[in-house]
Design a protein around this motif. Structure first.
Motif, PDB file in Angstrom:
ATOM      1  N   ALA A  48       0.813  -1.218   0.000  1.00 22.62           N
ATOM      2  CA  ALA A  48       0.000   0.000   0.000  1.00 22.62           C
ATOM      3  C   ALA A  48       0.848   1.270   0.000  1.00 22.62           C
ATOM      4  O   ALA A  48       0.306   2.375  -0.156  1.00 22.62           O
ATOM      5  N   ASP A  49       2.140   1.158   0.170  1.00 25.47           N
ATOM      6  CA  ASP A  49       3.014   2.320   0.322  1.00 25.47           C
ATOM      7  C   ASP A  49       3.178   3.052  -1.012  1.00 25.47           C
ATOM      8  O   ASP A  49       3.651   2.481  -1.987  1.00 25.47           O
ATOM      9  N   PRO A  50       2.838   4.337  -1.078  1.00 27.42           N
ATOM     10  CA  PRO A  50       2.956   5.085  -2.335  1.00 27.42           C
ATOM     11  C   PRO A  50       4.399   5.318  -2.769  1.00 27.42           C
ATOM     12  O   PRO A  50       4.640   5.680  -3.925  1.00 27.42           O
ATOM     13  N   GLN A  51       5.359   5.103  -1.858  1.00 24.62           N
ATOM     14  CA  GLN A  51       6.760   5.277  -2.227  1.00 24.62           C
ATOM     15  C   GLN A  51       7.337   4.054  -2.932  1.00 24.62           C
ATOM     16  O   GLN A  51       8.463   4.090  -3.429  1.00 24.62           O
ATOM     17  N   ILE A  52       6.583   2.980  -2.962  1.00 21.45           N
ATOM     18  CA  ILE A  52       7.037   1.755  -3.620  1.00 21.45           C
ATOM     19  C   ILE A  52       6.436   1.685  -5.016  1.00 21.45           C
ATOM     20  O   ILE A  52       5.217   1.602  -5.188  1.00 21.45           O
ATOM     21  N   ASP A  53       7.301   1.726  -6.020  1.00 20.01           N
ATOM     22  CA  ASP A  53       6.861   1.642  -7.421  1.00 20.01           C
ATOM     23  C   ASP A  53       6.965   0.230  -7.975  1.00 20.01           C
ATOM     24  O   ASP A  53       6.212  -0.157  -8.859  1.00 20.01           O
ATOM     25  N   LEU A  54       7.943  -0.535  -7.462  1.00 19.97           N
ATOM     26  CA  LEU A  54       8.189  -1.889  -7.965  1.00 19.97           C
ATOM     27  C   LEU A  54       8.408  -2.828  -6.794  1.00 19.97           C
ATOM     28  O   LEU A  54       9.163  -2.506  -5.862  1.00 19.97           O
ATOM     29  N   VAL A  55       7.765  -3.976  -6.832  1.00 18.85           N
ATOM     30  CA  VAL A  55       7.943  -5.003  -5.813  1.00 18.85           C
ATOM     31  C   VAL A  55       8.907  -6.055  -6.352  1.00 18.85           C
ATOM     32  O   VAL A  55       8.694  -6.621  -7.432  1.00 18.85           O
ATOM     33  N   LEU A  56       9.974  -6.286  -5.597  1.00 16.92           N
ATOM     34  CA  LEU A  56      10.928  -7.347  -5.896  1.00 16.92           C
ATOM     35  C   LEU A  56      10.542  -8.554  -5.047  1.00 16.92           C
ATOM     36  O   LEU A  56      10.699  -8.549  -3.830  1.00 16.92           O
ATOM     37  N   ASN A  57       9.999  -9.565  -5.703  1.00 20.86           N
ATOM     38  CA  ASN A  57       9.414 -10.724  -5.034  1.00 20.86           C
ATOM     39  C   ASN A  57      10.468 -11.819  -4.878  1.00 20.86           C
ATOM     40  O   ASN A  57      10.793 -12.530  -5.835  1.00 20.86           O
ATOM     41  N   LEU A  58      10.990 -11.964  -3.655  1.00 22.48           N
ATOM     42  CA  LEU A  58      12.034 -12.951  -3.372  1.00 22.48           C
ATOM     43  C   LEU A  58      11.539 -14.014  -2.397  1.00 22.48           C
ATOM     44  O   LEU A  58      12.319 -14.585  -1.639  1.00 22.48           O
TER      45      LEU A  58
END
Length: 382
Positions: A65-75
């Motif tokens: 939900a964080d607006p500062q996160i544009d891309l999620v790196l799924n590890l």
């Protein structure tokens, strides 16, 4: 959807296990990205990684939900790849995931469709084919060094995981095994060099019905049942007409097969382990002695891992940097969701063919990734 070229893309990491340390450390090498937060099913692990790399520890929902996160790196672990990636896309985030894209082709297709529907970019490991060795091999292929590809071999062989991993049982269940665990590296490299696969035939067996854990840990000297093939031999027919034997086995003590060899009308090409970014590529022109092309002095080929005593090249995060550049240029990411989906469909077809003892035609397709040129590769650096 495009990012402003002057702005850095904010990255949030979900999954803070051992592999995360390589990604987090390598992030500083590349421009256009900024690590901002991390999350894990273990709050303690997230807090540890956050402290190590100067980012914020968050819960998974809070990170999404964080607006500062544009891309999620799924590890996360493979079984969680689909759920985390789909949730991130649904939250309006671009996604780059560890391999495999998902544990089933149907879930992989859902991810690709969801990203396209929302105008988001989806990428997936492995990005090792973008390393120095992979780029050199691709240049030689594109230049016609071996002529028209005819045949080849690719072998991933070893004794499995129970000799070093303290809790290896999950590697031997559906969604695991040598094909799903290591196949992405070999198959992605082959598709990068030869284009898409048209048809698969395979035979699959289990060398042992039970495995003995010899690694130190709470399960040492206990056994577990094997739930997926551990020895697979397959024949891949590429749309180009080339045929390649791909073998993946955890039932081999020792062997002398090269990881990948390709043979064409004008020569032969030999590649190093595609699980690393470097190594030596060798070319034999019309039967001449092998000519070696070492990569240690090339970009993304220098030995930098393990950290204490480097003996190989590991530049995981390169695919993320290329995806971020694609946001600025409108180009297709090389380690794309579509490429990962095609590889996932190949792996699923291999196991299905091994079970049914019939050939499987590939219904999906993919465009061969564009060569990562040297100037462009250098331009990804910070």
């Amino acid at each position: 959807m495009q990012a402003k070229s002057e702005a850095k893309l904010g990255i949030g990491v979900i999954g803070c296990g051992n592999i995360s340390m390589t990604y987090l450390r390598n992030a500083a090498l590349f421009g256009g990205i900024e690590l901002r937060a991390c999350a894990d099913i273990s709050a303690e692990m997230a807090a540890l990684r956050a402290k190590e790399y100067g980012i914020r520890p968050l819960g998974v929902d809070a990170l999404l939900a964080d607006p500062q996160i544009d891309l999620v790196l799924n590890l996360t672990i493979p079984a969680a790849h689909f759920d985390i990636s789909f949730s991130a896309l649904s939250a309006g985030k671009h996604v780059f995931t560890e391999k495999p894209l998902a544990t089933s082709a149907s879930d992989g297709r859902r991810l690709v469709a969801e990203a396209a529907k929302r105008g988001l970019l989806l990428g997936s490991a492995p990005d090792t084919f973008l390393g120095a060795a992979g780029r050199k091999a691709r240049r030689l292929m594109d230049e016609g060094a071996i002529g028209s590809p005819v045949t080849g071999t690719a072998f991933m062989m070893g004794r499995g995981m129970e000799h070093w991993h303290p809790n290896p049982q999950f590697y031997y269940q559906p969604g695991g095994g040598p094909v799903f665990d290591m196949g992405p590296y070999y198959l992605t490299m082959l598709v990068n060099l030869l284009g898409p696969v048209a048809r698969v035939m395979a035979m699959a067996t289990r060398g042992q019905e039970e495995r003995l854990i010899s690694a130190e840990g709470p399960f040492k000297n206990t056994t577990f049942k094997v739930g997926t093939p551990t020895n697979v031999l397959s024949l891949l027919e590429f749309r180009s007409g080339a045929t390649v034997t791909f073998g993946a086995s955890w039932d081999v003590f020792r062997h002398s097969n090269h990881p990948i060899e390709l043979h064409g009308t004008e020569g032969s090409l030999r590649l190093p382990d595609p699980d690393t970014f470097g190594g030596t590529v060798s070319l034999s022109e019309r039967g001449a002695d092998w000519k070696d092309f070492a990569s240690e002095g090339e970009l993304y080929g220098a030995r930098n891992w393990p950290y204490a005593a480097p003996d190989r090249a590991n530049y995981r995060m390169l695919g993320v940097a290329d995806l971020v550049r694609s946001l600025q240029t409108g180009a297709t990411p090389r380690a794309s969701g579509n490429l990962a989906l095609h590889v996932l469909e190949i792996m699923e077809a291999i196991l299905h063919s091994g079970e049914t003892k019939s050939s499987v035609a590939m219904t999906g397709d993919v465009v061969q990734p564009a060569l990562l040129g040297e100037d462009e590769a250098r331009g990804l650096l910070a």
